[in-house]
Motif scaffolding. Structure first.
Motif, mmCIF file in Angstrom:
data_model
loop_
_atom_site.group_PDB
_atom_site.id
_atom_site.type_symbol
_atom_site.label_atom_id
_atom_site.label_comp_id
_atom_site.label_asym_id
_atom_site.label_seq_id
_atom_site.Cartn_x
_atom_site.Cartn_y
_atom_site.Cartn_z
ATOM 1 N N ASN A 1 25.171 -10.201 29.973
ATOM 2 C CA ASN A 1 25.651 -9.179 29.028
ATOM 3 C C ASN A 1 24.925 -9.265 27.682
ATOM 4 O OD1 ASN A 1 27.250 -6.929 28.493
ATOM 5 N ND2 ASN A 1 28.815 -8.145 27.460
ATOM 6 N N THR A 2 23.608 -9.451 27.750
ATOM 7 C CA THR A 2 22.770 -9.457 26.548
ATOM 8 C C THR A 2 21.840 -8.251 26.579
ATOM 9 O OG1 THR A 2 22.801 -11.878 26.395
ATOM 10 C CG2 THR A 2 21.044 -10.730 25.231
ATOM 11 N N MET A 3 21.726 -7.559 25.459
ATOM 12 C CA MET A 3 20.822 -6.418 25.362
ATOM 13 C C MET A 3 19.392 -6.924 25.177
ATOM 14 S SD MET A 3 20.766 -3.278 22.571
ATOM 15 C CE MET A 3 22.546 -3.209 22.542
ATOM 16 N N ILE A 4 18.472 -6.435 26.017
ATOM 17 C CA ILE A 4 17.060 -6.804 25.883
ATOM 18 C C ILE A 4 16.212 -5.542 25.735
ATOM 19 C CG2 ILE A 4 17.149 -9.059 27.003
ATOM 20 C CD1 ILE A 4 16.398 -7.811 29.599
ATOM 21 N N VAL A 5 15.266 -5.624 24.796
ATOM 22 C CA VAL A 5 14.450 -4.453 24.459
ATOM 23 C C VAL A 5 12.973 -4.795 24.627
ATOM 24 C CG1 VAL A 5 13.814 -2.824 22.642
ATOM 25 C CG2 VAL A 5 16.178 -3.650 22.811
ATOM 26 N N PRO A 6 12.243 -4.069 25.497
ATOM 27 C CA PRO A 6 10.801 -4.314 25.629
ATOM 28 C C PRO A 6 10.023 -3.589 24.535
ATOM 29 C CG PRO A 6 11.483 -2.622 27.177
ATOM 30 C CD PRO A 6 12.732 -3.060 26.451
ATOM 31 N N ASN A 7 9.253 -4.305 23.773
ATOM 32 C CA ASN A 7 8.406 -3.683 22.753
ATOM 33 C C ASN A 7 7.066 -3.330 23.405
ATOM 34 O OD1 ASN A 7 7.036 -2.839 20.504
ATOM 35 N ND2 ASN A 7 7.278 -4.730 19.340
ATOM 36 N N LEU A 8 7.037 -2.185 24.068
ATOM 37 C CA LEU A 8 5.825 -1.748 24.773
ATOM 38 C C LEU A 8 4.686 -1.527 23.781
ATOM 39 C CD1 LEU A 8 7.424 0.799 27.289
ATOM 40 C CD2 LEU A 8 6.997 -1.644 27.611
ATOM 41 N N TRP A 9 5.019 -0.960 22.646
ATOM 42 C CA TRP A 9 4.010 -0.713 21.605
ATOM 43 C C TRP A 9 3.365 -2.026 21.183
ATOM 44 C CZ3 TRP A 9 2.738 -2.009 16.654
ATOM 45 C CH2 TRP A 9 1.933 -1.122 15.933
ATOM 46 N N GLY A 10 4.179 -3.046 20.939
ATOM 47 C CA GLY A 10 3.658 -4.329 20.497
ATOM 48 C C GLY A 10 2.842 -5.030 21.563
ATOM 49 N N SER A 11 3.308 -4.956 22.818
ATOM 50 C CA SER A 11 2.590 -5.643 23.900
ATOM 51 C C SER A 11 1.202 -5.063 24.111
ATOM 52 C CB SER A 11 3.392 -5.547 25.210
ATOM 53 O OG SER A 11 3.366 -4.233 25.735
ATOM 54 N N GLN A 12 1.023 -3.780 23.729
ATOM 55 C CA GLN A 12 -0.285 -3.144 23.861
ATOM 56 C C GLN A 12 -1.189 -3.407 22.648
ATOM 57 O OE1 GLN A 12 -0.783 -1.074 27.146
ATOM 58 N NE2 GLN A 12 0.531 -2.871 27.066
ATOM 59 N N ARG A 13 -0.644 -4.113 21.656
ATOM 60 C CA ARG A 13 -1.431 -4.486 20.467
ATOM 61 C C ARG A 13 -1.693 -5.989 20.434
ATOM 62 N NH1 ARG A 13 -1.867 -0.334 16.481
ATOM 63 N NH2 ARG A 13 -1.223 1.592 17.492
#
Length: 489
Positions: free
Chosen positions: A383-395
């Motif tokens: 029950n933890t919210m996880i957010v993928p930073n797609l923008w950051g991973s591409q930088r």
């Protein structure tokens, strides 16, 4: 009496913050925010950029609190793969977000979890898999002709209203999903645009970006009116969809499926591969997912088209290389088809670099863990919210050399051929991977090549171009408004 009330309030707040502190203690370390609002005041206009900068201090995985919500941000490709590919079964759910649920009327396959999401996604994937790819290409090609005719009518005058590009994407999507193409001045199309245009609007887009990250601010006076406006748009679109569904039910022919709505109606009647009870109970919701797909495709693809146009102006050498490539393959008037893309590596590399540099949905949509997961050595509880930073991973400079420079050549090998870098994750990965990726790519290729084949794209002499490194952060990411001229070749 007042002392007693104050003491009780203080006690409740203390318990509340102790609960937050205890949960945060189990998560990866991250920045400390302010009481009540957390790190919200420091996110800036591009939270994905802020998260990427924070990852330089706290590592590729860190936790952050926004209001009362604590979330874990994934800033590296490895972390994203571990979370959504290797442990997909435990990370596919969505967290509770009242803004997204109200905007989708709790009918969106993108926002739901459990069996409803699984059934809705299965239906969508089955439809796109069975839909004739040549027919999709024909729809896009025909729409590109309408687009180019509309651009000719501008007479090379500055065009600042970019809703035309949203219209062409809506028409492609609507042709597949509801069997309808609108003329560009149609009132029905205008009603669809009244909602979708808010998602990338200079003002409303920024407001929505804040609402999605911090839903609690929707109750504050400054945000309340904009939120009400968004929900009014949803009601209008839902009414349009109800009318379309009614028409489809009346004219349904089991021997001929015209579009997605007919496909769903057929599945409802046969239910050969899905749970009968599930489909019957939620049949209108599954049909309404057509609206979900229309909105998602319109915002992201039209914004990417606008980024492409801005790049072609800012980097004229890119426009010349694409133009030369088109001329070498098709000449000045030949019909461009998807089969030609293998002979046009630079054009494909340009589009790929746009998608890397300006991720269509920089932070995707948050996921929720249904069990303990291990991400790059951190144990993330249930029950933890996880957010993928797609923008950051591409930088990430460990993956892409000089990541803050716009270089289409990074996707071309020593033999001059296009290479699809395995580190590219702008459409996310795993069970929530974008179902419309291939259709979006087809639109970008056909629209951009047709425009460049027929027009020279120029900046307006009387307007200043916005920065290519700043945009409007909402669900997606779009450029600031700019004027553009299309000079016919």
């Amino acid at each position: 009496m007042l002392i007693g009330i104050f003491s009780l309030l203080l006690f409740v707040l203390t318990l509340y913050y102790l609960q937050i502190w205890w949960k945060d203690k189990q998560l990866p370390p991250g920045p400390i925010g302010l009481p009540l609002v957390g790190y919200l005041p420091f996110l800036g206009r591009n939270p994905a950029l802020t998260y990427w900068k924070l990852s330089q201090k706290y590592g590729p995985v860190f936790s952050i609190r926004i209001g009362s919500n604590t979330m874990v941000i994934l800033n590296s490709k490895e972390a994203i793969i571990q979370a959504f590919s290797k442990q997909a079964r435990l990370t596919a759910d969505r967290p509770y977000n009242p803004v997204l649920l109200e905007m989708s009327r709790d009918k969106s396959i993108s926002m739901t979890s459990g069996q409803r999401w699984k059934t809705g996604r299965t239906l969508a994937m089955k439809f796109f898999k069975n839909f004739n790819k040549q027919m999709i290409e024909q729809i896009i090609t025909e729409e590109s002709e309408y687009l180019c005719n509309a651009l000719r009518e501008t007479g090379s005058k500055p065009m600042k209203d970019h809703t035309l590009f949203a219209k062409v994407v809506i028409n492609v999507t609507c042709s597949m999903l509801i069997g309808t193409r609108f003329s560009y001045d149609d009132q029905g199309l205008g009603r669809l645009l009244s909602y979708t245009s808010q998602l990338s609007d200079e003002y409303d887009g920024d407001i929505l970006g804040i609402l999605l990250i911090a839903p609690f601010v929707r109750h504050l006076p400054f945000f309340k009116q904009s939120y009400k406006k968004l929900l009014q748009g949803v009601v209008i679109i839902e009414a349009e969809m109800d009318k379309i569904i009614k028409e489809h039910r009346q004219s349904y022919d089991k021997n001929y499926s015209r579009d997605y709505v007919d496909f769903i109606l057929k599945e409802l009647k046969s239910s050969s591969t899905l749970n009968d009870k599930d489909l019957i109970e939620d049949q209108d919701n599954y049909i309404q997912t057509a609206f979900d797909l229309i909105v998602a495709a319109t915002d992201t693809t039209s914004s990417t088209l606008r980024w492409c146009l801005l790049a072609l102006i800012i980097y004229p050498e890119c426009q010349k290389k694409i133009s030369d490539e088109i001329y070498d393959v098709m000449g000045s008037s030949g019909k461009i088809e998807m089969k030609h893309q293998d002979r046009m590596p630079y054009t494909r590399a340009f589009i790929q670099e746009i998608l890397r540099y300006q991720s269509p949905v920089p932070l995707a949509i948050a996921h929720n863990t249904t069990g303990e997961v291990n991400i790059v050595g951190f144990k993330i509880p249930r029950n933890t919210m996880i957010v993928p930073n797609l923008w950051g991973s591409q930088r990430d400079p460990a993956i892409f050399q000089n990541p803050d420079e716009f270089q289409p050549e990074r996707f071309i090998d020593s033999d001059g051929q296009f290479v699809n870098n395995e580190n590219f994750v702008s459409f996310c990965i795993g069970n929530r991977h974008c179902v419309g990726e291939q259709i979006a790519r087809m639109q970008l290729f056909i629209f951009i090549t047709n425009i460049v084949q027929k027009f020279k794209i120029c900046a307006s002499k009387n307007e200043t171009l916005p920065s290519f490194n700043e945009g409007v952060f909402s669900i997606g990411y779009s450029p600031h408004d700019f004027a553009v001229e299309f000079h016919q070749k």
